[in-house]
Design a protein around this motif. Structure first.
Motif, PDB file in Angstrom:
ATOM      1  N   PRO A 185      42.675  17.838   9.598  1.00 43.92           N
ATOM      2  CA  PRO A 185      42.827  19.260   9.936  1.00 43.92           C
ATOM      3  C   PRO A 185      41.463  19.879  10.246  1.00 43.92           C
ATOM      4  N   VAL A 186      41.341  20.585  11.353  1.00 50.32           N
ATOM      5  CA  VAL A 186      40.090  21.256  11.697  1.00 50.32           C
ATOM      6  C   VAL A 186      40.356  22.743  11.884  1.00 50.32           C
ATOM      7  N   TYR A 187      39.361  23.544  11.474  1.00 51.19           N
ATOM      8  CA  TYR A 187      39.509  24.991  11.490  1.00 51.19           C
ATOM      9  C   TYR A 187      38.732  25.629  12.632  1.00 51.19           C
ATOM     10  N   LYS A 188      38.038  24.806  13.409  1.00 53.42           N
ATOM     11  CA  LYS A 188      37.255  25.323  14.521  1.00 53.42           C
ATOM     12  C   LYS A 188      37.954  25.022  15.837  1.00 53.42           C
ATOM     13  N   ARG A 189      37.636  25.859  16.833  1.00 58.58           N
ATOM     14  CA  ARG A 189      38.206  25.680  18.163  1.00 58.58           C
ATOM     15  C   ARG A 189      37.127  25.904  19.210  1.00 58.58           C
ATOM     16  N   GLY A 190      37.408  25.434  20.405  1.00 59.20           N
ATOM     17  CA  GLY A 190      36.564  25.744  21.544  1.00 59.20           C
ATOM     18  C   GLY A 190      35.115  25.330  21.348  1.00 59.20           C
ATOM     19  N   LEU A 191      34.208  26.208  21.794  1.00 61.33           N
ATOM     20  CA  LEU A 191      32.788  25.886  21.727  1.00 61.33           C
ATOM     21  C   LEU A 191      32.291  25.724  20.299  1.00 61.33           C
ATOM     22  N   PRO A 202      28.039  19.272  15.136  1.00 67.48           N
ATOM     23  CA  PRO A 202      27.758  17.832  15.294  1.00 67.48           C
ATOM     24  C   PRO A 202      28.588  16.944  14.390  1.00 67.48           C
ATOM     25  N   LEU A 203      29.083  17.490  13.277  1.00 68.67           N
ATOM     26  CA  LEU A 203      29.912  16.691  12.379  1.00 68.67           C
ATOM     27  C   LEU A 203      31.315  16.472  12.931  1.00 68.67           C
ATOM     28  N   LEU A 204      31.762  17.344  13.842  1.00 64.09           N
ATOM     29  CA  LEU A 204      33.121  17.267  14.376  1.00 64.09           C
ATOM     30  C   LEU A 204      33.169  16.954  15.865  1.00 64.09           C
ATOM     31  N   ASN A 205      32.089  17.190  16.571  1.00 64.77           N
ATOM     32  CA  ASN A 205      32.082  17.028  18.024  1.00 64.77           C
ATOM     33  C   ASN A 205      32.342  15.585  18.445  1.00 64.77           C
ATOM     34  N   LYS A 206      33.210  15.430  19.449  1.00 68.46           N
ATOM     35  CA  LYS A 206      33.432  14.128  20.082  1.00 68.46           C
ATOM     36  C   LYS A 206      32.955  14.117  21.531  1.00 68.46           C
ATOM     37  N   GLY A 207      32.501  15.265  22.029  1.00 66.18           N
ATOM     38  CA  GLY A 207      32.074  15.333  23.422  1.00 66.18           C
ATOM     39  C   GLY A 207      33.205  14.957  24.359  1.00 66.18           C
ATOM     40  N   THR A 208      32.936  14.000  25.232  1.00 66.31           N
ATOM     41  CA  THR A 208      33.959  13.552  26.177  1.00 66.31           C
ATOM     42  C   THR A 208      35.041  12.701  25.505  1.00 66.31           C
ATOM     43  N   GLY A 209      34.910  12.479  24.211  1.00 65.98           N
ATOM     44  CA  GLY A 209      35.886  11.667  23.492  1.00 65.98           C
ATOM     45  C   GLY A 209      37.100  12.425  22.990  1.00 65.98           C
ATOM     46  N   THR A 262      45.250  21.590  22.377  1.00 64.97           N
ATOM     47  CA  THR A 262      45.569  22.328  21.153  1.00 64.97           C
ATOM     48  C   THR A 262      44.363  22.979  20.490  1.00 64.97           C
ATOM     49  N   LEU A 263      43.150  22.532  20.857  1.00 68.17           N
ATOM     50  CA  LEU A 263      41.944  23.036  20.209  1.00 68.17           C
ATOM     51  C   LEU A 263      41.085  23.904  21.123  1.00 68.17           C
ATOM     52  N   GLY A 264      41.676  24.348  22.238  1.00 67.55           N
ATOM     53  CA  GLY A 264      40.962  25.262  23.126  1.00 67.55           C
ATOM     54  C   GLY A 264      39.763  24.639  23.804  1.00 67.55           C
ATOM     55  N   LEU A 265      39.885  23.384  24.219  1.00 69.61           N
ATOM     56  CA  LEU A 265      38.742  22.656  24.778  1.00 69.61           C
ATOM     57  C   LEU A 265      38.840  22.425  26.284  1.00 69.61           C
ATOM     58  N   ARG A 266      39.953  22.785  26.890  1.00 70.75           N
ATOM     59  CA  ARG A 266      40.084  22.555  28.330  1.00 70.75           C
ATOM     60  C   ARG A 266      38.998  23.314  29.090  1.00 70.75           C
ATOM     61  N   GLY A 267      38.331  22.589  29.952  1.00 73.98           N
ATOM     62  CA  GLY A 267      37.264  23.188  30.749  1.00 73.98           C
ATOM     63  C   GLY A 267      35.910  23.213  30.081  1.00 73.98           C
ATOM     64  N   TYR A 301      35.957   7.961  15.631  1.00 76.97           N
ATOM     65  CA  TYR A 301      36.592   9.257  15.807  1.00 76.97           C
ATOM     66  C   TYR A 301      37.948   9.288  15.110  1.00 76.97           C
ATOM     67  N   LEU A 302      38.152  10.310  14.274  1.00 77.70           N
ATOM     68  CA  LEU A 302      39.447  10.551  13.666  1.00 77.70           C
ATOM     69  C   LEU A 302      40.254  11.472  14.572  1.00 77.70           C
ATOM     70  N   PRO A 303      41.584  11.343  14.563  1.00 73.32           N
ATOM     71  CA  PRO A 303      42.402  12.311  15.306  1.00 73.32           C
ATOM     72  C   PRO A 303      42.361  13.673  14.616  1.00 73.32           C
ATOM     73  N   TYR A 304      42.306  14.744  15.405  1.00 79.19           N
ATOM     74  CA  TYR A 304      42.234  16.095  14.860  1.00 79.19           C
ATOM     75  C   TYR A 304      43.569  16.817  15.027  1.00 79.19           C
ATOM     76  N   VAL A 305      43.869  17.652  14.039  1.00 77.03           N
ATOM     77  CA  VAL A 305      45.040  18.513  14.091  1.00 77.03           C
ATOM     78  C   VAL A 305      44.576  19.944  13.857  1.00 77.03           C
ATOM     79  N   ALA A 306      44.961  20.854  14.751  1.00 79.57           N
ATOM     80  CA  ALA A 306      44.541  22.249  14.623  1.00 79.57           C
ATOM     81  C   ALA A 306      45.206  22.898  13.416  1.00 79.57           C
ATOM     82  N   VAL A 307      44.440  23.747  12.736  1.00 79.21           N
ATOM     83  CA  VAL A 307      44.956  24.504  11.589  1.00 79.21           C
ATOM     84  C   VAL A 307      44.880  25.988  11.920  1.00 79.21           C
TER      85      VAL A 307
END
Length: 559
Positions: free
Chosen positions: A15-21, A27-34, A42-47, A553-559
């Motif tokens: 479960p992750v509590y952050k979205r978008g930028l 750095p602990l959660l970022n996967k970049g292009t991954g 679901t995490l507001g990352l499109r674009g 990389y672990l799979p993320y689920v939006a909270v």
């Protein structure tokens, strides 16, 4: 990252509590292009990232290509730290996959150069700075760190960085590098580590005059003022993280011993320069003695240098002799000779000696230099912790070899430019007979068609496993016996094929397996001595392995 005792450690969605930028910039959660297609939706990352989903293997290949394009080692260090600040999972994946290539960049020898230039290459804050100017605010400052479950803190005051001396706030490169090795070597969770720099000022005038220097531009604090700052720091971090292990790193000799003795019974702590260096050196010596088929108590040992590292190594040797043969403390100490800048440390100098030198003062006539000591003592082991490049001269090494068929030479000063001799010199001057390990790495040497592989007496073999063991069993204190069992465990992991080519340490690429075995040995000792704060797991090794961070990389689920 996850709690290693939860199902998430087995790969369940996180479960992750952050979205978008905010997510991309963590750095602990970022996967970049991954980030997967679903995660982007679901995490507001499109674009916000390029449209192609790239697996971590291809990301690693891209990192390696760019790493290899860098012009010099400082550029390579900076490039890796940029990755560290951007994507920690990928950073540790790259390091773990390319240990032999990357470890000398993120730690010795290149970290010395990086520290000397730290204020000039600084890009982003990592860890915490406790400045003497803020001592009244230390308790509230500790609350500024966002993680509640810190397990290991590495702290330096920048007063004795490797063999480079007082680098003030630039010494932050050391705690950062050490904790990277904790994660790589023993699988500590990155978010549960915290690098700290105690800024006491600096006596390095060149730094104080440097317009880009980022630390206090005042002379270094001493005496009661210094002690007040350290006490406030210990109180603040212990109150915030009462179970965290504190590792003292690269403190000057006048402070290192005092701080260790003052706090080792108050908080969970150790000094790696003293205890870690002692353990890893003892391990290498025990491996060498498997080749010579001798015991530790038979050795005559000379130290060039009488600072924190020398005392730590000497104390570990003494403990080893006493455990091995039942020697008395005094008899074991008499097997060890130390030299400082005034020559042999002797009883007739007792009144002027620093406290940490006195136990190894010999009842001997004064001897002015190393060569004179070699002729008088006829040592079997020569340890260099002097920071004096080239001080194991040809005359010294040849003299030692004339008295000893297989001289054991450990020039341990870091970085490489400070080494007392090179591997090639040691082998050349002893006709290939030397058993050699150094502080910084040297390449293999071929003599007469025979391959000789110098060892690196690298604290990375010891402190990650000890630290993982201590925090895994929630030990109430760190004991010297823990470092002794770590040394014996490490020596026992050196195979006969390694000994055949003079290699005194295991292959560093096996560091995680080495750390597991050391952590298990430390835990076993803690349970046996009633120091553990948890019930003993049914399968201790499996318990340790389950706690280890895997850079995937672990799979993320939006909270």
């Amino acid at each position: 990252m996850t709690d290693s005792t939860s199902p998430l450690a087995a790969g369940a969605p996180l479960p992750v509590y952050k979205r978008g930028l905010d997510l991309v910039r963590d750095p602990l959660l970022n996967k970049g292009t991954g980030f997967t297609v679903n995660e982007r939706a679901t995490l507001g990352l499109r674009g916000l990232v390029p449209p192609q989903v790239v697996d971590i293997e291809d990301q690693e290949r891209r990192i390696l290509q760019n790493f290899q394009r860098q012009h010099d080692d400082l550029d390579r260090y900076t490039y890796l730290e940029t990755l560290h600040d951007r994507n920690e999972t990928l950073y540790y994946r790259v390091l773990l996959s390319h240990l032999n290539e990357m470890t000398p960049i993120i730690y010795t020898p290149v970290v010395g150069l990086a520290c000397s230039q730290f204020s000039h290459i600084y890009q982003r804050s990592r860890g915490m700075y406790f400045s003497a100017d803020d001592v009244a605010h230390f308790a509230e400052m500790a609350q500024n760190w966002p993680e509640d479950e810190v397990e290991i803190i590495v702290v330096s005051d920048g007063s004795r960085i490797l063999g480079l001396g007082d680098l003030g706030a630039n010494g932050m490169g050391i705690p950062i590098g050490k904790l990277s090795l904790y994660v790589v070597g023993a699988g500590l969770e990155p978010r549960r580590t915290l690098p700290i720099l105690l800024d006491m000022g600096t006596n390095n005038q060149a730094l104080r005059d440097d317009p880009l220097y980022l630390g206090r531009r005042l002379p270094r604090l001493t005496g009661p003022a210094y002690e007040t700052v350290v006490e406030a720091f210990i109180r603040a971090v212990h109150a915030r993280w009462p179970h965290a292990l504190i590792q003292f790193e690269d403190f000057s000799n006048d402070q290192a011993f005092q701080l260790l003795e003052r706090y080792r019974r108050q908080v969970l702590c150790f000094n790696d320069d003293i205890q870690g260096t002692g353990a890893v050196t003892l391990a290498g010596i025990l491996s060498a003695l498997r080749i010579t088929k001798q015991t530790l108590s038979e050795q005559r040992i000379v130290f060039l240098g009488a600072g924190a590292a020398a005392r730590g190594i000497a104390d570990t040797f003494v403990a080893g002799m006493m455990a091995e043969s039942g020697m008395t403390l005094d008899a074991a100490r008499r097997q060890i000779w130390t030299l400082d800048s005034q020559g042999l440390v002797t009883l007739d100098r007792l009144d002027s000696l620093s406290e940490h030198k006195r136990p190894f003062a010999q009842d001997s006539a004064p001897l002015p230099d190393l060569l004179a000591v070699i002729h008088a003592v006829r040592p079997t082991i020569l340890i260099g912790v002097s920071g004096q490049a080239g001080s194991f001269s040809e005359a010294v090494v040849r003299a030692m070899h004339s008295y000893c068929e297989r001289p054991i030479l450990f020039p341990l000063s870091n970085p490489t430019s400070k080494a007392e001799c090179t591997a090639e010199q040691a082998y050349e001057w002893t006709n290939g007979a030397a058993l050699f390990a150094s502080g910084s790495p040297f390449p293999p040497v071929t003599r007469g068609g025979h391959l000789l592989v110098p060892g690196q007496c690298n604290n990375m073999y010891i402190f990650p496993g000890v630290g993982q063991g201590v925090v895994s069993c929630q030990a109430s204190k760190v004991t010297d016996a823990m470092f002794y069992v770590a040394a014996r465990t490490l020596a026992g992991l050196v195979g006969e094929d390694s000994l055949a080519v003079g290699r005194l340490y295991p292959d560093l690429t096996l560091i995680r397996e080495i750390s597991v075995q050391i952590a298990v040995a430390v835990c076993e000792l803690a349970f046996a001595e009633g120091l553990a704060g948890i019930e003993r797991p049914a399968d201790l090794e499996a318990f340790i392995r389950a706690r280890m961070f895997i850079p995937e990389y672990l799979p993320y689920v939006a909270v």
